[in-house]
Design a protein around this motif. Structure first.
Motif, mmCIF file in Angstrom:
data_model
loop_
_atom_site.group_PDB
_atom_site.id
_atom_site.type_symbol
_atom_site.label_atom_id
_atom_site.label_comp_id
_atom_site.label_asym_id
_atom_site.label_seq_id
_atom_site.Cartn_x
_atom_site.Cartn_y
_atom_site.Cartn_z
ATOM 1 N N GLU A 1 0.958 -1.155 -0.098
ATOM 2 C CA GLU A 1 0.009 0.116 0.008
ATOM 3 C C GLU A 1 0.831 1.188 0.042
ATOM 4 O O GLU A 1 2.022 0.986 0.479
ATOM 5 N N ILE A 2 0.426 2.297 -0.616
ATOM 6 C CA ILE A 2 1.173 3.489 -0.595
ATOM 7 C C ILE A 2 1.096 4.271 0.536
ATOM 8 O O ILE A 2 0.078 4.093 1.590
ATOM 9 N N SER A 3 2.099 5.243 0.848
ATOM 10 C CA SER A 3 2.088 5.944 2.233
ATOM 11 C C SER A 3 1.773 7.555 2.003
ATOM 12 O O SER A 3 1.801 7.988 0.483
ATOM 13 N N PRO A 4 1.391 8.360 2.790
ATOM 14 C CA PRO A 4 1.629 9.761 2.555
ATOM 15 C C PRO A 4 2.662 10.361 2.101
ATOM 16 O O PRO A 4 2.453 11.303 1.094
ATOM 17 N N ILE A 5 3.971 10.009 2.445
ATOM 18 C CA ILE A 5 5.056 10.115 1.784
ATOM 19 C C ILE A 5 5.061 10.049 0.292
ATOM 20 O O ILE A 5 5.428 10.928 -0.676
ATOM 21 N N THR A 6 4.223 8.938 -0.278
ATOM 22 C CA THR A 6 4.207 8.492 -1.738
ATOM 23 C C THR A 6 3.307 9.533 -2.457
ATOM 24 O O THR A 6 3.685 10.236 -3.412
ATOM 25 N N ILE A 7 2.131 10.148 -1.743
ATOM 26 C CA ILE A 7 1.398 11.229 -2.051
ATOM 27 C C ILE A 7 2.277 12.355 -2.364
ATOM 28 O O ILE A 7 2.048 13.042 -3.391
ATOM 29 N N SER A 8 3.021 12.792 -1.318
ATOM 30 C CA SER A 8 3.972 13.938 -1.525
ATOM 31 C C SER A 8 4.790 14.098 -2.645
ATOM 32 O O SER A 8 4.923 15.033 -3.282
#
Length: 183
Positions: A146-153
């Motif tokens: 699963e992706i993380s908030p850091i990935t979104i950034s």
């Protein structure tokens, strides 16, 4: 700490209406992902953690995709929520489609519709989701976490930087000035 240089939203939005982001039918999954995440972030005003927590099961839309509703995982706790307040549910993010609200002469702006991008994104990623629950998934081949908030950034920063890496500063100034004259 790395920060972005000053940037102009109009320039980035203009870039999102052109290749490699358009047409969506031929955009690669990485560019489709970047565009969709950027438009959802812009339309919702949500934090990166809220966007990363959105789940596929929480996506619903009207019959003709005139609006979408997005919900995070049930165990998501926003930065401003208290853990002991279980009843404090996260409200769904409601995003209207741009098509019905655009006036005459603005048809080209439909390519910036977050609902349109989400519709394409969901259709394109449904076959490769596997057991992942989150709405946004990594476009890296062989990466199934699963992706993380850091990935979104990082995706948001990459979207902004993509266009600026290809343009010379003097060309950018001329482009902004011509957009100001058109307005």
């Amino acid at each position: 700490m790395h920060s972005l240089p000053p940037w102009d939203l109009r320039v980035v939005l203009q870039a999102l209406t052109q290749p490699p982001f358009e047409p969506l039918s031929v955009a690669t999954l990485d560019f489709l992902t970047l565009k969709t995440v950027f438009l959802v972030a812009l339309a919702s005003g949500s934090r990166r953690s809220e966007i990363a927590a959105l789940v596929r099961a929480g996506v619903s839309h009207t019959q003709h995709w005139t609006q979408v509703s997005l919900k995070p995982s049930l165990d998501f706790l926003a930065k401003n929520q208290k853990a002991n307040l279980v009843a404090q549910a996260f409200k769904p993010i409601i995003i209207p489609a741009l098509g019905p609200t655009l006036g005459p002469g603005l048809e080209a702006d439909k390519s910036l519709c977050p609902v349109r991008a989400l519709k394409w994104y969901i259709s394109r990623t449904d076959p490769i989701v596997r057991d992942r629950k989150k709405l946004f998934i990594s476009y890296k081949k062989g990466y199934f976490k699963e992706i993380s908030p850091i990935t979104i950034s990082s995706w948001l920063k990459r979207t902004i930087r993509l266009f600026y890496a290809k343009i010379k500063p003097q060309d950018l100034d001329a482009k902004i000035e011509s957009q100001d004259l058109d307005a």
